[in-house]
Each structure stands twice: as C-alpha cells, then as structure tokens.
Write a protein that holds these residues in place. Structure first.
Motif, PDB file in Angstrom:
ATOM      1  N   THR A  55      27.906-118.331  47.670  1.00 54.11           N
ATOM      2  CA  THR A  55      27.015-117.587  48.550  1.00 54.11           C
ATOM      3  C   THR A  55      27.762-116.354  49.020  1.00 54.11           C
ATOM      4  O   THR A  55      28.842-116.448  49.590  1.00 54.11           O
ATOM      5  N   ARG A  56      27.182-115.184  48.758  1.00 54.68           N
ATOM      6  CA  ARG A  56      27.834-113.910  49.078  1.00 54.68           C
ATOM      7  C   ARG A  56      27.051-113.254  50.218  1.00 54.68           C
ATOM      8  O   ARG A  56      26.096-112.523  49.970  1.00 54.68           O
ATOM      9  N   GLY A  57      27.442-113.544  51.441  1.00 56.96           N
ATOM     10  CA  GLY A  57      26.684-113.032  52.577  1.00 56.96           C
ATOM     11  C   GLY A  57      25.282-113.606  52.548  1.00 56.96           C
ATOM     12  O   GLY A  57      25.089-114.826  52.623  1.00 56.96           O
ATOM     13  N   SER A  58      24.295-112.726  52.408  1.00 54.89           N
ATOM     14  CA  SER A  58      22.907-113.188  52.335  1.00 54.89           C
ATOM     15  C   SER A  58      22.437-113.360  50.890  1.00 54.89           C
ATOM     16  O   SER A  58      21.274-113.705  50.650  1.00 54.89           O
ATOM     17  N   ASP A  59      23.330-113.131  49.924  1.00 53.43           N
ATOM     18  CA  ASP A  59      22.972-113.243  48.510  1.00 53.43           C
ATOM     19  C   ASP A  59      23.379-114.601  47.943  1.00 53.43           C
ATOM     20  O   ASP A  59      24.425-115.152  48.299  1.00 53.43           O
ATOM     21  N   TRP A  60      22.563-115.105  47.068  1.00 48.72           N
ATOM     22  CA  TRP A  60      22.863-116.259  46.224  1.00 48.72           C
ATOM     23  C   TRP A  60      22.953-117.581  46.987  1.00 48.72           C
ATOM     24  O   TRP A  60      23.575-118.532  46.504  1.00 48.72           O
ATOM     25  N   TYR A  61      22.297-117.669  48.116  1.00 49.48           N
ATOM     26  CA  TYR A  61      22.193-118.992  48.744  1.00 49.48           C
ATOM     27  C   TYR A  61      21.161-119.833  47.993  1.00 49.48           C
ATOM     28  O   TYR A  61      21.420-120.967  47.599  1.00 49.48           O
ATOM     29  N   ASP A  62      19.966-119.266  47.797  1.00 50.91           N
ATOM     30  CA  ASP A  62      18.919-119.868  46.956  1.00 50.91           C
ATOM     31  C   ASP A  62      18.697-121.348  47.249  1.00 50.91           C
ATOM     32  O   ASP A  62      18.706-122.200  46.342  1.00 50.91           O
ATOM     33  N   GLY A  63      18.509-121.647  48.531  1.00 53.47           N
ATOM     34  CA  GLY A  63      18.238-123.032  48.898  1.00 53.47           C
ATOM     35  C   GLY A  63      19.409-123.964  48.671  1.00 53.47           C
ATOM     36  O   GLY A  63      19.220-125.180  48.521  1.00 53.47           O
TER      37      GLY A  63
END
Length: 571
Positions: free
Chosen positions: A81-89
């Motif tokens: 997870t890169r900050g708000s990127d790539w969390y994806d649930g």
C-alpha cells in the motif's frame, strides 16, 4: 446444465475473431455451418487451430491472475500500500499474509481462465477432427500434429489447475454434462496420459536457433511431463524425481530436439529472442501485431518511468508491484533462510545493474533501482508523482514511508516496514520479460517474445533431482553451467559446490535465475517452504492447506457439484 452451455459463449467469439482477421469483409453464407463447409481453406483451418493459443497468450502474459497466484504471497514480490494507492480492499495484504478467501478476484480468474483454455482447446480439437486435411492440400501428418499440439495445450492448462487447486473436473469434450472435481491422482494421471499420447506426433525442432513461434514441439511436451513428475510429491504425495531426471537428461541430450544454453542472458529476454537457442516454448510478441508486456510491466513501473526512456509513448505505468525488500529502513540487510531478492545477486553479476536501454535492441541490467536519471541521457528523468512530486525518483530496496521522518516519526529508527507502509519509491522493480526501448526506437517495443519454457529450467530441474538423489556435485555442475554466463569471462565468485548446496541454496538458485517468471510459489511448495518460512514482514503459518487456493464462491455457485478445498470451509 449441459456442457454446451460452457462453450456457448466461445463460439460467438470465434465468429467475431474470424470476421475481424479475414481479408475479405464480405460475408459468406452457408446453409449449414459445420467444419466441413466453414473451414474450406488452409487459412481458415490455421485460424481455428490458433484460437486457443490466443487465450493461452492472454493467460500466460497479459492477464495478471496466473502471475499473481505464482508470485504474490511468495518471498519474491508484493504490492505494498503506497499512501492512498494500492490498498484495494487489502487484497494484496491478504496475498502477502496468506489470508486467502473465497471472494478474491485473482483466485476466481485463476480457475476461470485455465478452464476456459481447456474449453476453447477441446472446441477447436472437435472441429479439427472433422476437417478433411487432405482435400485442402495439407502436408501429410499436419492433422495429427495439430491435434497433438492441442492435447498438449490442454495438458498445460490442466497442469496449472492441478498446481493451483488440486484435482479439477476432467472434461474431454464440450458435449459433456458438468462434472464434479476429480481426485488429485486422477487429474495427475490424465495430464500424464495426454502428454504421453501426444508427444510422438509433435514436430521436432531440428535446427539449433531456428525461429521459435508458439509451435508445440516434442520438447515442450517432454518439459511439461518433467514438470509434472518433478512436483509429483507435492501434487499426489508420490516422489517421482528419478522419472523427472530421466526426461530432463533426454532433453539436454537432444532426444526431443536441438537446444543449447544462451551465452548472454539478454538473448533470452531481449528484442531478438525468437532465435535464442535456449527457448523451448515461447509466446510470440511483435509491435503492432501480437503485443504483450509480460503482464507485469505496467502495474510495476513507477508512474513517470517513461521519462527515463526519453518519453516513450504507450508506457504509462501504475507503480504497484515490486520485489520484497532486502533492507530495513535503516539500511540493514534482512537475514532469513530464504535469500534476499535484489541483494541476493552478487555485485559482479551483470544482471545486477540499473536497466538502461542502449540502442539497436541492446540493453544492460534488469532492475529499476537507484536514482532514475538515465546515465546515457541525463536529461531523461523519471520524476515523482506522489511523495516526491517533480523530483528525480530514487527507487529504494526498502519499503517504508521515509517522507514521514520528522513528521509522524522522529527518526528512521522508528519507521515501520510492512506491506501497509509503502510510498512511491518503495521497492526495486524488475525489468526482465518484455524490456522497453527508448523513445527514438519505439518500433522495438513489444518485440521481445515471452519465454515460457527454456533449457535452463531443464538444467535446474535435473540439478535438483540429482541433489535429492545424493549427487550434489553433479547438481552443482549443472547449475554452474548456467551461472557462469552472468559473470565477466565466466568467472563466478560464488559457484555452487557440493559443500554449500542445500535446500536453501537450491531455492536461492531457482530465484536468481527465474525471478519474476511465474514459478516461485510452485518451487516453495515443492520444498515445503511456502507456509513454513518467514520473509520480511510475512510470518509462517504452517497451515498446509494454504498450499492450494480456495475455489471462488462464484465458481461453486455455477457448479454445485464442486467441493471446496479443505481448510477453507463450506462446499
């Protein structure tokens, strides 16, 4: 539900494919559309034959599912997870921690895509069987070769299914009732029988370095059979290393065709690799025709990486997956039983360089690492887009939020390094399959084919079989025969020896040679290391059922005869 419903969506796609690739746009009407009337030319027959291979191409090197199932959740790759990127649930965190659930899309696609390949292949085979090849002027043996190639393709799809899920439904026709899962042993034996039956009818590659297409040669079927036997202990609880070793030795000795190790690793993956003598099975790719980027280029590279390539068009990237880090936030090397990735390579290894495209299809290095200012063109720069906006991006072999030092954290010493704490510069990227040219040679893009099976895999398989049989020196000799090409003048500073070859050195050698090629999970499972070893912030679970993936609830919903894999609960 009849199996014709399984293929009903396929036939329509075949019609549109044929219309889209035909030179004549005027439709031809038939009173009865059957193979005898519709496939009335050699071109039409070849189109029919090739259709399942287009799906195979997509499965191997375009769709992400197969690659993710083999690489995420291992000690090679992650998507932090890169900050708000790539969390994806938290799906990528689930992969990393082996928290597999029945609703994960990649797992659903893994089942759907291998089984779709089987349906497409059987559908094509049934049509091909009905065609009069002689009346169309084909060379004698063409029909037998096509049918055997199709059987081998089916075996490769079923082998993926067995590897990921265990026993699967065994369809032999598109006209069957839907079926429950067969046992692991039944699935294993079925794959083995397909390969045994097909191998003698396949063409043999007689010219060393002859251009490879997607043709299924005898060596392909032999290599798939060797892979099946090599992993038999994991698949069916029966060691078959001796049988795998014999096939590998036969391949190396030329029984199934002419192949040789490449002397330069870039010949295997580079822009003219269709004639590399090491490649046994390849996925064709060519600019403006059959383009593929090996399925991980775009999701992996930094957002503005095309700037490093001089503004290369069609090279936007998503800054997602990266190698598991070798160092903690303070710069200290991690020490686990399983080797590090980038730092696992010796500093004298020619592959351990920043990737730089030179010219004329030549390049050096296979890592996107360090300060992304092109050393050959200093005005070509990859700048940050999130945490380091406008600054030359420096890719670290670490995963941590360094921009938070002095803000949320007093010093680097306090920084956590987890799958949830990345930023845009986190993690080394791999430039291996489908390397990119610079902007001024755009037409070279997509020209590298995607190697699927290569002779070095046969060398390493035989080496591990020898090691398991007690012949460590014989194993070391085979591995070193491959390793030496990666060092100047063939001088290897850390060769494999009978004294240093153990389980972990063998797994390290598999990683060094095949990093990112979509096989790591299989190797770890074979050695019992997938669920029993720690790496970075992944902790061993020792839950053996995790060696196989669950079946997605939607798959079971579509066929209520399917049983869920043990450990995941429910039917």
């Amino acid at each position: 539900m009849k199996a014709f419903t399984i293929k009903s969506g396929i036939v329509g796609s075949l019609f549109f494919l044929t219309m889209g690739t035909s030179c004549n746009v005027e439709p031809t009407f038939y009173s009865q559309v059957v193979p005898e009337t519709f496939y009335s030319s050699q071109e039409a027959v070849w189109e029919r034959f090739n259709r399942p291979f287009t799906h195979w191409r997509w499965w191997i090197a375009q769709d992400r599912a197969r690659w993710e199932l083999q690489e995420l959740g291992t000690d090679e790759f992650c998507v932090p997870t890169r900050g708000s990127d790539w969390y994806d649930g938290a799906v990528y965190q689930k992969f990393h921690h082996h928290e597999y659930t029945e609703d994960m899309t990649s797992i659903a696609n893994g089942w759907t895509n291998f089984s779709m390949g089987i349906a497409l292949s059987w559908d094509a085979l049934e049509d091909l069987q009905k065609i009069d090849f002689e009346s169309l002027g084909f060379e004698p043996g063409t029909k037998e070769s096509m049918l055997s190639q199709m059987n081998t393709l089916v075996a490769s799809f079923y082998l993926d299914g067995l590897d990921f899920f265990g026993g699967v439904p065994l369809y032999t026709t598109t006209q069957s009732e839907v079926l429950p899962r067969s046992t692991d042993v039944e699935t294993f034996n079925f794959i083995d029988s397909l390969l045994t039956e097909s191998l003698p009818e396949l063409p043999v590659k007689t010219e060393l370095g002859a251009m490879e297409t997607n043709t299924v040669h005898q060596a392909v079927a032999a290599a798939l059979k060797a892979k099946l036997y090599f992993n038999a202990e994991a698949y069916i609880g029966k060691p078959m290393y001796e049988e795998a070793a014999q096939i590998c030795q036969d391949i190396i000795d030329g029984k199934y065709g002419n192949y040789a190790l490449a002397t330069d690793w870039t010949d295997i993956f580079g822009f003219r690799n269709e004639t590399c003598p090491e490649i046994i099975w390849t996925l064709p790719s060519e600019n403006a025709k059959l383009e593929t980027d090996g399925c991980y280029w775009k999701p992996s590279m930094p957002y503005n990486y095309k700037g490093f390539l001089g503004g290369l068009k069609d090279s936007d990237a998503d800054n997602g997956s990266c190698l598991i880090p070798s160092r903690d936030p303070k710069g200290n090397l991690y020490h686990f039983n399983l080797s590090n990735n980038y730092e696992g390579y010796d500093d004298k290894d020619v592959r351990k360089q920043q990737y730089v495209y030179e010219e004329g299809g030549k390049y050096r290095g296979m890592f996107v690492v360090g300060k992304l200012v092109n050393p050959d063109h200093p005005d070509w720069v990859c700048v940050g887009a999130r945490d380091y906006i406008g600054q030359p991006l420096v890719i670290r072999d670490q995963i941590a939020c360094f921009t938070k030092v002095g803000k949320e954290y007093a010093s680097v010493d306090e920084l956590p390094s987890t799958i949830a704490t990345g930023e845009e510069d986190s993690g080394v990227r791999l430039m291996k399959r489908s390397p990119r040219p610079n902007a001024d040679e755009y037409k070279e893009m997509y020209n590298p084919d995607i190697p699927v099976i290569r002779l070095s895999e046969i060398y390493y398989t035989l080496a591990e079989c020898k090691m398991r049989a007690g012949d460590k020196q014989g194993a070391a000799d085979l591995i070193n025969a491959v390793r030496k090409r990666n060092f100047a003048d063939g001088v290897d500073p850390d060769p494999v020896t009978a004294a240093n070859l153990d389980k972990y050195r063998m797994l390290k050698e598999w990683k060094l040679e095949f990093l990112g090629e979509g096989r790591r999970r299989t190797d770890l499972v074979r050695w019992g290391a997938y669920v029993t070893e720690d790496w970075w912030d992944h902790k061993a679970t020792n839950n053996q059922y995790l060696n196989r993936f669950p079946i997605h609830y939607s798959i079971i919903g579509a066929n209520n005869l399917l049983e869920q894999n043990p450990g995941y609960g429910g039917k």
